[in-house]
Write a protein that holds these residues in place. Structure first.
Motif, PDB file in Angstrom:
ATOM      1  N   HIS A 113       0.837  -1.199   0.000  1.00 44.31           N
ATOM      2  CA  HIS A 113       0.000   0.000   0.000  1.00 44.31           C
ATOM      3  C   HIS A 113       0.875   1.253   0.000  1.00 44.31           C
ATOM      4  CE1 HIS A 113      -3.370  -2.652   0.720  1.00 44.31           C
ATOM      5  NE2 HIS A 113      -2.822  -3.092   1.830  1.00 44.31           N
ATOM      6  N   LEU A 165       0.153   5.239  -1.515  1.00 49.69           N
ATOM      7  CA  LEU A 165      -1.284   5.443  -1.690  1.00 49.69           C
ATOM      8  C   LEU A 165      -1.793   6.478  -0.684  1.00 49.69           C
ATOM      9  CD1 LEU A 165      -2.655   1.809  -2.208  1.00 49.69           C
ATOM     10  CD2 LEU A 165      -2.021   3.508  -3.929  1.00 49.69           C
ATOM     11  N   ASP A 166      -2.459   7.512  -1.183  1.00 54.13           N
ATOM     12  CA  ASP A 166      -3.044   8.525  -0.307  1.00 54.13           C
ATOM     13  C   ASP A 166      -4.334   8.040   0.351  1.00 54.13           C
ATOM     14  OD1 ASP A 166      -1.277  10.565  -0.234  1.00 54.13           O
ATOM     15  OD2 ASP A 166      -2.194  11.753  -1.823  1.00 54.13           O
ATOM     16  N   ALA A 167      -4.951   7.016  -0.216  1.00 56.15           N
ATOM     17  CA  ALA A 167      -6.137   6.387   0.375  1.00 56.15           C
ATOM     18  C   ALA A 167      -6.047   4.897   0.092  1.00 56.15           C
ATOM     19  CB  ALA A 167      -7.415   6.973  -0.220  1.00 56.15           C
ATOM     20  N   GLU A 227     -12.032   2.299   0.482  1.00 55.76           N
ATOM     21  CA  GLU A 227     -13.300   3.003   0.288  1.00 55.76           C
ATOM     22  C   GLU A 227     -14.344   2.197   1.060  1.00 55.76           C
ATOM     23  OE1 GLU A 227     -16.163   5.088   0.040  1.00 55.76           O
ATOM     24  OE2 GLU A 227     -14.537   5.973  -1.135  1.00 55.76           O
ATOM     25  N   THR A 277      -6.855   2.751  -7.498  1.00 56.89           N
ATOM     26  CA  THR A 277      -5.691   3.262  -6.767  1.00 56.89           C
ATOM     27  C   THR A 277      -4.837   4.169  -7.647  1.00 56.89           C
ATOM     28  OG1 THR A 277      -4.504   1.210  -7.288  1.00 56.89           O
ATOM     29  CG2 THR A 277      -5.581   1.345  -5.132  1.00 56.89           C
ATOM     30  N   ASP A 298      -5.694   6.710  -8.981  1.00 59.00           N
ATOM     31  CA  ASP A 298      -6.104   8.085  -8.732  1.00 59.00           C
ATOM     32  C   ASP A 298      -5.519   8.670  -7.449  1.00 59.00           C
ATOM     33  OD1 ASP A 298      -7.701   8.118 -11.049  1.00 59.00           O
ATOM     34  OD2 ASP A 298      -9.407   7.248  -9.980  1.00 59.00           O
ATOM     35  N   VAL A 299      -4.833   7.858  -6.642  1.00 53.33           N
ATOM     36  CA  VAL A 299      -4.351   8.359  -5.345  1.00 53.33           C
ATOM     37  C   VAL A 299      -2.871   8.040  -5.130  1.00 53.33           C
ATOM     38  CG1 VAL A 299      -6.580   8.415  -4.182  1.00 53.33           C
ATOM     39  CG2 VAL A 299      -5.291   6.279  -4.222  1.00 53.33           C
ATOM     40  N   ASP A 310       0.967   8.789  -4.643  1.00 55.09           N
ATOM     41  CA  ASP A 310       1.769   9.887  -4.118  1.00 55.09           C
ATOM     42  C   ASP A 310       3.247   9.611  -4.397  1.00 55.09           C
ATOM     43  OD1 ASP A 310       3.063  11.865  -2.734  1.00 55.09           O
ATOM     44  OD2 ASP A 310       2.476  11.164  -0.737  1.00 55.09           O
ATOM     45  N   ASP A 323       6.007   9.891  -1.399  1.00 55.89           N
ATOM     46  CA  ASP A 323       5.970   9.046  -0.199  1.00 55.89           C
ATOM     47  C   ASP A 323       7.374   8.541   0.121  1.00 55.89           C
ATOM     48  OD1 ASP A 323       5.476   7.225   1.804  1.00 55.89           O
ATOM     49  OD2 ASP A 323       3.912   6.135   0.729  1.00 55.89           O
ATOM     50  N   HIS A 383      -5.793  -1.996  -3.334  1.00 52.64           N
ATOM     51  CA  HIS A 383      -6.830  -1.417  -2.488  1.00 52.64           C
ATOM     52  C   HIS A 383      -6.865  -2.192  -1.177  1.00 52.64           C
ATOM     53  CE1 HIS A 383     -11.052  -0.690  -1.191  1.00 52.64           C
ATOM     54  NE2 HIS A 383     -10.933   0.464  -1.834  1.00 52.64           N
TER      55      HIS A 383
END
Length: 358
Positions: free
Chosen positions: A89, A92-94, A97, A108, A110-111, A113, A116, A134
């Protein structure tokens, strides 16, 4: 799921030569007198590696490089293939869901980073690529991302565009929210039992199969009006068509076997059982379906469904012909995947080359 990239990483030299991580693509590097562990053709002693324009140009003895090349004396040190973390993970900013039990519409991608710090730490530990998944809060979660770590580069440079598409499934305590209390005054999210989880997955594929049929009828000109696009069901149709891989979180062998049976029912293949701490119990069933297992080497007993693991899990699966990978699922454990792979040599006698592949 762990194929060996042609990128080799100097495991023990990064601290002394941090520029290896940040060097521009046009740098020429010559690594001399290393012990090269290939994970495919055995080990090569006292071997040189010439890197040009960011890629390995030659491997052999007494190689020559240009006068301005960076030379690294690797005597007494090892060079290995870049490690691929098949469950991460990082960046990943999130991760989850939470709102629905089926969130196959989220991505993923879309998020991501690219700043990091775990990317830098992964590279410093020899991890060069990862399957970013996810989270496990959903019976059917979001779509994954496959990346090659490149610290200090724009996010567009990370994605491996031709990697197989995937999606996260999950079973057990995380999905039925065993250890999470709902907010006072709110209705707990369905499902709340293990049988409910299987119903959610079966229902989703029944809907996906019907959705696929509506598009098949339209393309065959049996109907005149195109169906409304459904972003939730489109990824599941791709699963049915063999175009998207299923990566299924779970711990208990009975749950993973149930999912394999659902996959049989709908005619798709589960690509990997993730965590799979009890997979040794159903190794022949996993092998027969060509499903892989992406596991922890020795992390268990942190919750009830993780109690029945053994350190010989990887060896038993490997001996049954299952493709095994050791994953991190952690920004900390990602730094020790080489050591985790070595543990399967101790527990079960997996040969060095096969352990390195994991």
């Amino acid at each position: 799921m762990k194929k060996i990239y042609t990128f080799l990483f100097v495991m023990l030299l990064v601290a002394a030569s941090p520029n290896i991580l940040l060097a521009q693509a046009k740098t020429e590097i010559l690594i001399r007198n290393a012990t090269v562990l290939t994970a495919a053709k055995g080990r090569f002693e006292n071997t040189d590696i010439l890197i040009q324009n960011g890629k390995i140009a030659r491997i052999g003895k007494n190689l020559k490089a240009s006068s301005n090349a960076q030379t690294i004396d690797a005597s007494g040190k090892f060079v290995t293939p870049g490690i691929i973390d098949c469950h991460s993970h990082a960046m990943l900013d999130a991760i989850n869901e939470f709102s629905f039990s089926v969130t196959s519409m989220v991505r993923t991608d879309d998020v991501l980073d690219p700043t990091d710090i775990s990317i830098y730490r992964a590279l410093a530990s020899g991890v060069t690529a990862a399957n970013l998944l996810h989270g496990s809060a959903n019976s059917i979660g979001g779509q994954n991302s496959v990346v090659k770590f490149k610290y200090g580069r724009p996010v567009e440079d990370f994605l491996i565009r031709d990697a197989p598409s995937g999606i996260k499934f999950a079973l057990g305590e995380n999905v039925k929210r065993t250890n999470f209390n709902p907010t006072p005054g709110t209705t707990p999210r369905y499902p709340r039992t293990r049988m409910g989880v299987m119903e959610v997955i079966r229902d989703a594929f029944l809907r996906a199969r019907d959705y696929k049929q509506t598009w098949d009828d339209f393309r065959a000109k049996k109907t005149n009006v195109p169906p409304r696009r459904d972003l939730e069901l489109e990824p599941l149709v791709e699963v049915l068509e063999g175009k998207r891989l299923v990566h299924a979180h779970g711990y208990r062998s009975d749950e993973h076997l149930n999912l394999l049976l659902v996959a049989d029912e709908f005619g798709f293949k589960v690509a990997t059982l993730q965590h799979a701490l009890e997979a040794y119990k159903i190794a022949p069933e996993i092998s027969r379906r060509g499903t892989g297992a992406s596991i922890f080497a020795d992390s268990w007993s942190y919750k009830l469904e993780a109690y029945d693991s053994i350190p010989y899990n990887a060896a038993i699966l490997w001996k049954n012909g299952v493709l095994v990978s050791i994953n991190s699922d952690s920004d900390e454990r990602i730094r020790r995947l080489n050591l985790d792979a070595a543990k399967v040599e101790k527990y079960g006698g997996v040969p060095e080359e096969e352990a390195l592949k994991m």
